[in-house]
Design a protein around this motif. Structure first.
Motif, short mmCIF file in Angstrom:
data_model
loop_
_atom_site.label_atom_id
_atom_site.label_comp_id
_atom_site.label_asym_id
_atom_site.label_seq_id
_atom_site.Cartn_x
_atom_site.Cartn_y
_atom_site.Cartn_z
N MET A 67 0.67 -1.15 -0.02
CA MET A 67 0.05 0.17 -0.07
C MET A 67 0.91 1.21 -0.02
SD MET A 67 -3.05 1.17 2.60
CE MET A 67 -1.48 2.13 3.95
N VAL A 68 0.70 2.12 -1.00
CA VAL A 68 1.43 3.30 -0.96
C VAL A 68 0.25 4.74 -0.87
CG1 VAL A 68 3.07 5.01 -2.54
CG2 VAL A 68 2.97 2.28 -2.50
N VAL A 69 0.67 5.47 -0.05
CA VAL A 69 -0.20 6.77 0.17
C VAL A 69 0.64 7.52 -0.76
CG1 VAL A 69 -1.03 8.58 1.56
CG2 VAL A 69 -0.99 6.46 2.30
N THR A 70 -0.21 8.36 -1.79
CA THR A 70 0.44 8.97 -3.00
C THR A 70 -0.16 10.60 -2.67
OG1 THR A 70 -1.31 8.88 -4.24
CG2 THR A 70 0.21 7.08 -4.40
N GLY A 71 0.44 11.41 -3.56
CA GLY A 71 0.03 12.78 -3.82
C GLY A 71 -1.46 12.43 -4.38
N CYS A 72 -1.78 13.82 -4.90
CA CYS A 72 -3.10 13.88 -5.53
C CYS A 72 -3.31 13.09 -6.87
CB CYS A 72 -3.48 15.26 -5.75
SG CYS A 72 -5.48 15.55 -6.51
N VAL A 147 3.33 11.94 -9.70
CA VAL A 147 2.32 12.13 -8.83
C VAL A 147 1.14 11.14 -9.01
CG1 VAL A 147 0.64 14.06 -7.91
CG2 VAL A 147 2.94 14.49 -8.82
N GLY A 148 0.80 10.75 -7.68
CA GLY A 148 -0.53 9.57 -7.79
C GLY A 148 0.34 8.18 -7.88
N ARG A 149 1.61 8.08 -8.29
CA ARG A 149 1.99 6.63 -8.53
C ARG A 149 3.21 6.47 -7.76
NH1 ARG A 149 -1.88 3.90 -11.04
NH2 ARG A 149 -0.36 2.36 -11.70
#
Length: 261
Positions: A67-72, A147-149
């Motif tokens: 699980m990775v918490v990303t930017g927008c 961003v997002g990945r």
């Protein structure tokens, strides 16, 4: 949490770290990118993150699912949202209860849950896959490519996406003049309204006298609703650091490879 101890003295060390990270990431059956942008945070995405962690731990998936918490992610109207790879399944309007069902039916059962995915009003059907969503399908991301990945808090993840290799080339191969010429010839411009040529800025910094010089990151969001700078700083901060470090190396008197990074 860092996976590796960073001791980078050569470009080969950087490549070794990139390859180690990629090998580590490839060992997971799924990678889940949970949006951690401001919009999703305001929609209580932290509750989704905690529910996902708990559900995966209870099902014994912690070693199989990353699980990775990303930017927008960009589709703020669907927040809290997440993308499940390798298939790129997009889930929106998440709740802790929905997450538990996704863990059981998708991560374990292997079946995406369409009713939790994006519903396209024009086609009047659910579109589970990111590649099919009208919002994403025609986008070509350049500045926001990571961003997002990517885990914005992880230098290892950035290096795993070829981060800092441009800096390595500058420090060990190109040098000041060649790099400035490459930037100038590329036609790269600032992303503000003026569109000022980047090569001119770098050449001006290089030509100024003085042993000590400073690089200032201008991230002003003067226009209402303009999140260009914020999206990069929140979602891919190491790209900003790398670009500024490359610029500072152009104005330095010498370009040594750093003893550590």
């Amino acid at each position: 949490m860092a996976i590796y101890t960073l001791k980078i003295k050569t470009p080969e060390d950087l490549a070794d770290l990139r390859n180690s990270f990629r090998e580590h990431a490839s060992g997971f059956r799924h990678t889940i990118y949970v949006c951690g942008g401001a919009g999703c945070i305001s929609d209580h995405s932290e509750e989704v993150v905690q529910a996902l962690k708990k559900a995966m731990a209870l099902r014994g998936l912690s070693q199989e699912v990353r699980m990775v918490v990303t930017g927008c992610v960009g589709l703020c109207a669907q927040g809290p949202c997440m993308i499940v790879d390798p298939d790129g399944v997009f889930y929106g309007n998440l709740t802790p209860e929905k997450v538990k069902v996704i863990v059981d039916r998708h991560l374990i059962g292997g079946r995406p849950i369409e009713e939790y995915c994006y519903f396209d009003e024009t086609q009047q059907k659910y579109l589970p896959y990111t590649r099919d969503l009208p919002f994403f399908s025609k986008q070509v991301k350049i500045a926001l490519r990571n961003v997002g990945r990517i885990d914005f808090s992880s230098v290892e993840d950035y290096i795993g996406h070829d981060g800092y290799f441009a800096l390595a080339k500058v420090l060990t191969d190109w040098g000041r003049e060649k790099t400035i010429k490459e930037i100038t010839d590329s036609g790269l411009r600032g992303r503000g309204g003026a569109g000022f040529p980047t090569g001119v800025k770098w050449q001006s910094g290089h030509d100024q006298p003085g042993d000590q010089k400073y690089i200032i990151c201008n991230a002003d969001e003067g226009d209402p609703g303009a999140f260009m700078d914020r999206s990069i700083l929140e979602g891919d901060p190491h790209s900003v650091i790398e670009a500024r470090t490359r610029a500072s190396s152009m104005s330095a008197r010498s370009i040594p490879w750093p003893s550590s990074a």
